[in-house]
Design a protein around this motif. Sequence first.
Motif, PDB file in Angstrom:
ATOM      1  N   MET A  80       0.817  -1.196   0.000  1.00  0.00           N
ATOM      2  CA  MET A  80       0.000   0.000   0.000  1.00  0.00           C
ATOM      3  C   MET A  80       0.863   1.263   0.000  1.00  0.00           C
ATOM      4  O   MET A  80       0.570   2.201  -0.709  1.00  0.00           O
ATOM      5  N   PHE A  81       1.921   1.288   0.800  1.00  0.00           N
ATOM      6  CA  PHE A  81       2.814   2.434   0.877  1.00  0.00           C
ATOM      7  C   PHE A  81       4.074   2.146   0.065  1.00  0.00           C
ATOM      8  O   PHE A  81       4.449   0.991  -0.114  1.00  0.00           O
ATOM      9  N   PRO A  82       4.761   3.201  -0.388  1.00  0.00           N
ATOM     10  CA  PRO A  82       6.054   2.985  -1.040  1.00  0.00           C
ATOM     11  C   PRO A  82       6.993   2.223  -0.089  1.00  0.00           C
ATOM     12  O   PRO A  82       6.890   2.345   1.131  1.00  0.00           O
ATOM     13  N   ALA A  83       7.905   1.476  -0.670  1.00  0.00           N
ATOM     14  CA  ALA A  83       8.796   0.622   0.123  1.00  0.00           C
ATOM     15  C   ALA A  83       9.570   1.410   1.172  1.00  0.00           C
ATOM     16  O   ALA A  83       9.733   0.943   2.305  1.00  0.00           O
ATOM     17  N   ASP A  84      10.034   2.622   0.848  1.00  0.00           N
ATOM     18  CA  ASP A  84      10.814   3.397   1.811  1.00  0.00           C
ATOM     19  C   ASP A  84       9.971   3.791   3.022  1.00  0.00           C
ATOM     20  O   ASP A  84      10.469   3.802   4.150  1.00  0.00           O
ATOM     21  N   VAL A  85       8.702   4.076   2.802  1.00  0.00           N
ATOM     22  CA  VAL A  85       7.807   4.441   3.904  1.00  0.00           C
ATOM     23  C   VAL A  85       7.581   3.229   4.806  1.00  0.00           C
ATOM     24  O   VAL A  85       7.683   3.332   6.034  1.00  0.00           O
ATOM     25  N   PHE A  86       7.295   2.081   4.210  1.00  0.00           N
ATOM     26  CA  PHE A  86       7.070   0.870   4.995  1.00  0.00           C
ATOM     27  C   PHE A  86       8.315   0.496   5.791  1.00  0.00           C
ATOM     28  O   PHE A  86       8.219   0.166   6.985  1.00  0.00           O
ATOM     29  N   GLU A  87       9.479   0.567   5.166  1.00  0.00           N
ATOM     30  CA  GLU A  87      10.727   0.210   5.863  1.00  0.00           C
ATOM     31  C   GLU A  87      11.025   1.172   7.004  1.00  0.00           C
ATOM     32  O   GLU A  87      11.497   0.764   8.065  1.00  0.00           O
ATOM     33  N   SER A  88      10.754   2.444   6.818  1.00  0.00           N
ATOM     34  CA  SER A  88      10.944   3.423   7.887  1.00  0.00           C
ATOM     35  C   SER A  88      10.007   3.119   9.053  1.00  0.00           C
ATOM     36  O   SER A  88      10.433   3.111  10.220  1.00  0.00           O
ATOM     37  N   ALA A  89       8.742   2.866   8.750  1.00  0.00           N
ATOM     38  CA  ALA A  89       7.784   2.526   9.803  1.00  0.00           C
ATOM     39  C   ALA A  89       8.217   1.264  10.541  1.00  0.00           C
ATOM     40  O   ALA A  89       8.118   1.185  11.768  1.00  0.00           O
ATOM     41  N   LYS A  90       8.719   0.308   9.810  1.00  0.00           N
ATOM     42  CA  LYS A  90       9.191  -0.949  10.413  1.00  0.00           C
ATOM     43  C   LYS A  90      10.358  -0.699  11.377  1.00  0.00           C
ATOM     44  O   LYS A  90      10.386  -1.245  12.484  1.00  0.00           O
TER      45      LYS A  90
END
Length: 163
Positions: free
Chosen positions: A1-11
């Motif tokens: 749903m989110f760009p990969a960089d956003v998901f990885e940052s949230a993770k």
Amino acid sequence: MFPADVFESAKRIIERLRVQNRMLTTAESCTGGLIASAITAVPGSSDVFFGGFVTYSNDAKMQMIGVDSELLKQHGAVSEAVAHAMADGAVRTSGADLAVSVTGIAGPGGGTAHKPVGLVYIGIASVFDAPRVERHMFGDAGRDEVRLASLRAALRLLEEAAQ
């Protein structure tokens, strides 16, 4: 749903907060819950995410997280002072250890000469560190672009705060 960089940052934020046994909350205006949504896209985020406040209107800012009406009148919703008050109010209201706040003008309208479209303030409040507010000028790049840039900037600040 989110760009990969956003998901990885949230993770990364979730992992760091889990190790520190800290809880996070959000107070969002122009991002309308995007930060909370990015955080909760990570499995296991409930270990560290209290929940979020979408305080789009001034009334919501006052009623939900205790932003002072005089502060809003004096500085306007899109200001460093209100971003600080939103983050602080979210920590106080939720009992979380860490909060991020976002207030800005995503456009396409609503800007002025002194507060143009693309102006965004992002605040961090923590029970462990001094509060911090950043001012961003993302420009009149379009509503979605301003909101996505705000999300990325907020996640970066959260990563720094969670170190």
